[in-house]
Design an enzyme around this catalytic site. Structure first.
Site, PDB file in Angstrom:
ATOM      1  N   HIS A 254       7.384  -7.152  -2.222  1.00 48.55           N
ATOM      2  CA  HIS A 254       7.226  -6.596  -0.873  1.00 48.55           C
ATOM      3  C   HIS A 254       8.251  -7.228   0.081  1.00 48.55           C
ATOM      4  O   HIS A 254       8.164  -7.037   1.291  1.00 48.55           O
ATOM      5  CB  HIS A 254       5.833  -6.911  -0.309  1.00 48.55           C
ATOM      6  CG  HIS A 254       4.689  -6.248  -1.011  1.00 48.55           C
ATOM      7  ND1 HIS A 254       4.725  -4.960  -1.459  1.00 48.55           N
ATOM      8  CD2 HIS A 254       3.438  -6.704  -1.304  1.00 48.55           C
ATOM      9  CE1 HIS A 254       3.552  -4.663  -2.010  1.00 48.55           C
ATOM     10  NE2 HIS A 254       2.767  -5.701  -1.926  1.00 48.55           N
TER      11      HIS A 254
ATOM     12  N   LYS B 167       0.801  -1.236   0.000  1.00 47.08           N
ATOM     13  CA  LYS B 167       0.000   0.000   0.000  1.00 47.08           C
ATOM     14  C   LYS B 167       0.832   1.284   0.000  1.00 47.08           C
ATOM     15  O   LYS B 167       0.380   2.337   0.452  1.00 47.08           O
ATOM     16  CB  LYS B 167      -1.003   0.040   1.179  1.00 47.08           C
ATOM     17  CG  LYS B 167      -1.782  -1.213   1.437  1.00 47.08           C
ATOM     18  CD  LYS B 167      -2.242  -1.978   0.238  1.00 47.08           C
ATOM     19  CE  LYS B 167      -3.315  -1.337  -0.568  1.00 47.08           C
ATOM     20  NZ  LYS B 167      -3.663  -2.213  -1.751  1.00 47.08           N
TER      21      LYS B 167
ATOM     22  N   SER C 117      -4.904   2.989   3.885  1.00 43.16           N
ATOM     23  CA  SER C 117      -5.092   2.339   2.590  1.00 43.16           C
ATOM     24  C   SER C 117      -5.239   0.828   2.787  1.00 43.16           C
ATOM     25  O   SER C 117      -6.102   0.175   2.199  1.00 43.16           O
ATOM     26  CB  SER C 117      -3.879   2.657   1.700  1.00 43.16           C
ATOM     27  OG  SER C 117      -3.950   1.961   0.489  1.00 43.16           O
TER      28      SER C 117
HETATM   29  N1  LIG Z   1      -1.228   6.992  -9.826  1.00 42.37           N
HETATM   30  C1  LIG Z   1      -1.382   6.994  -8.506  1.00 42.37           C
HETATM   31  N2  LIG Z   1      -1.317   8.144  -7.810  1.00 42.37           N
HETATM   32  C2  LIG Z   1      -1.483   8.176  -6.470  1.00 42.37           C
HETATM   33  N3  LIG Z   1      -1.735   7.069  -5.718  1.00 42.37           N
HETATM   34  C3  LIG Z   1      -1.806   5.891  -6.380  1.00 42.37           C
HETATM   35  C4  LIG Z   1      -1.618   5.792  -7.778  1.00 42.37           C
HETATM   36  N4  LIG Z   1      -1.739   4.484  -8.109  1.00 42.37           N
HETATM   37  C5  LIG Z   1      -1.993   3.807  -6.987  1.00 42.37           C
HETATM   38  N5  LIG Z   1      -2.039   4.646  -5.944  1.00 42.37           N
HETATM   39  C6  LIG Z   1      -2.378   4.359  -4.541  1.00 42.37           C
HETATM   40  O1  LIG Z   1      -1.462   3.428  -3.959  1.00 42.37           O
HETATM   41  C7  LIG Z   1      -2.165   2.662  -2.968  1.00 42.37           C
HETATM   42  C8  LIG Z   1      -2.031   1.188  -3.290  1.00 42.37           C
HETATM   43  O2  LIG Z   1      -0.720   0.830  -2.955  1.00 42.37           O
HETATM   44  P1  LIG Z   1       0.018  -0.399  -3.631  1.00 42.37           P
HETATM   45  O3  LIG Z   1      -0.031  -0.279  -5.110  1.00 42.37           O
HETATM   46  O4  LIG Z   1       1.347  -0.458  -2.996  1.00 42.37           O
HETATM   47  O5  LIG Z   1      -0.879  -1.633  -3.191  1.00 42.37           O
HETATM   48  S1  LIG Z   1      -0.393  -3.153  -3.195  1.00 42.37           S
HETATM   49  O6  LIG Z   1       0.543  -3.311  -2.093  1.00 42.37           O
HETATM   50  O7  LIG Z   1       0.207  -3.470  -4.478  1.00 42.37           O
HETATM   51  O8  LIG Z   1      -1.645  -3.899  -2.949  1.00 42.37           O
HETATM   52  C9  LIG Z   1      -3.620   3.115  -3.000  1.00 42.37           C
HETATM   53  O9  LIG Z   1      -3.719   4.151  -2.021  1.00 42.37           O
HETATM   54  P2  LIG Z   1      -5.098   4.627  -1.369  1.00 42.37           P
HETATM   55  O10 LIG Z   1      -5.874   5.295  -2.462  1.00 42.37           O
HETATM   56  O11 LIG Z   1      -4.718   5.590  -0.286  1.00 42.37           O
HETATM   57  O12 LIG Z   1      -5.776   3.410  -0.822  1.00 42.37           O
HETATM   58  C10 LIG Z   1      -3.715   3.623  -4.417  1.00 42.37           C
HETATM   59  O13 LIG Z   1      -4.795   4.477  -4.664  1.00 42.37           O
END
Ligand SMILES: Nc1ncnc2c1ncn2[C@@H]1O[C@H](COP(=O)(O)OS(=O)(=O)O)[C@@H](OP(=O)(O)O)[C@H]1O
Length: 290
Positions: free
Chosen positions: A100, A46, A130
């Site tokens: 991870h 996340k 998140s």
């Molecule tokens: N382009 C872009 N810009 C800003 N934020 C983004 C973007 N892409 C993914 N996200 C946000 O990243 C969060 C998901 O994290 P991960 O991709 O690490 O998730 S995972 O571990 O692979 O399941 C999750 O955060 P939250 O929205 O706070 O839940 C996603 O919305």
């Protein structure tokens, strides 16, 4: 309350997600043959994994142009969640992986100091929020309250184990690796500057036009609408028929303010200060912060 732990698999002190895990592969991670031009994107869950996976566009002209047809998870496979259909031996070079894993479980070949590693970190209050939504509303592995989740997160009883151990472990052992630390919040505030920094680290020059294409396609709203990038297609297949919702939820800085009570925030701060005392990387907790 549904306890997440039953969905987890503990190996050498680290929690993996049990479903879709090839335990034989996990037990042999150390020996996995690394190629010098492999690139690893390392994150605690996340923290922006999918976002930085999208930066594989830096390597793919056809995806930058919108003619490519491969989903991100195919272009940047999740290393430790390799499925039987994925043949890493046959992968084209350079191969990008995301992971991870904690520093001590990655293949020892990564310590050749040639393989480029991008470690993405995000302020842990937003990570926790998140994660709460993901565990509860997307993959349905958690049915408790936010307070109960916070406790589990702060005890490291979640996939990825303890956030503090993950980031400190990678940072304190950085001299073993060729690693660039990148901050989620910096990418949010200055996407072009962050993409440039990554290109520099990857030694990959892009024209202004190509740079614009990468930055544009990595914007939250554009990724959310892009079926090759938003991961919607794997939610049900990987996490079961009850899974719903989106990996791309809000994508903001400071959503923790909508979740933590004053008391929870103070408790978190106290633990953060104790655990991260003398830790030199900075964190951004608010969109208005510099
Ligand atoms: N382009 C872009 N810009 C800003 N934020 C983004 C973007 N892409 C993914 N996200 C946000 O990243 C969060 C998901 O994290 P991960 O991709 O690490 O998730 S995972 O571990 O692979 O399941 C999750 O955060 P939250 O929205 O706070 O839940 C996603 O919305």
């Amino acid at each position: 309350m549904e306890d997440m732990e039953k969905f987890l698999f503990k190996f050498k002190g680290y929690y993996f997600n049990r479903s879709s895990l090839d335990i034989g592969f996990i037990e042999n991670l150390d020996n996995f043959e690394i190629r010098e031009n492999d690139v690893f994107i390392v994150t605690y869950p996340k923290s922006g994994t999918i976002w930085f996976q999208q930066l594989s566009l830096i390597y793919s002209e056809e995806h930058r142009k919108g003619t490519g047809k491969r989903e991100t998870m195919d272009r940047v496979p999740f290393f430790e969640y390799k499925t039987p259909e994925m043949d890493f031996e046959e992968r084209p070079s350079p191969c990008l992986f995301s992971t991870h894993l904690p520093y001590y479980l990655v293949p020892s070949g990564l310590k050749n100091k040639k393989v480029k590693i991008i470690y993405v970190y995000r302020n842990p209050k937003d990570v926790m929020c998140s994660y709460f939504h993901f565990a509860k509303n997307v993959i349905s592995q958690f049915t408790g309250t936010f307070e109960e989740f916070m406790k589990q997160f702060l005890e490291g009883r979640v996939m990825g184990s303890l956030w503090f151990d993950h980031i400190k472990g990678w940072y304190e052992h950085r001299s073993l690796f060729n690693i660039q630390f990148m901050m989620y919040e910096e990418m949010k505030k200055d996407p072009r500057g962050s993409v440039l920094k990554i290109c520099k680290f990857l030694e990959k020059g892009l024209s202004d036009e190509d740079m614009d294409a990468v930055v544009r396609q990595a914007i939250f709203e554009n990724m959310k609408d892009d079926p090759l990038a938003n991961y919607d297609s794997i939610i049900a297949t990987v996490f079961g028929p009850n899974a719903k919702g989106h990996f791309l939820r809000k994508g903001t800085i400071g959503d923790w303010k909508n979740h933590l009570t004053v008391e929870q925030n103070e408790r978190f701060d106290k633990i953060f200060q104790r655990e991260m005392k003398d830790f030199p990387l900075e964190f951004i907790w608010d969109m208005n912060e510099d």
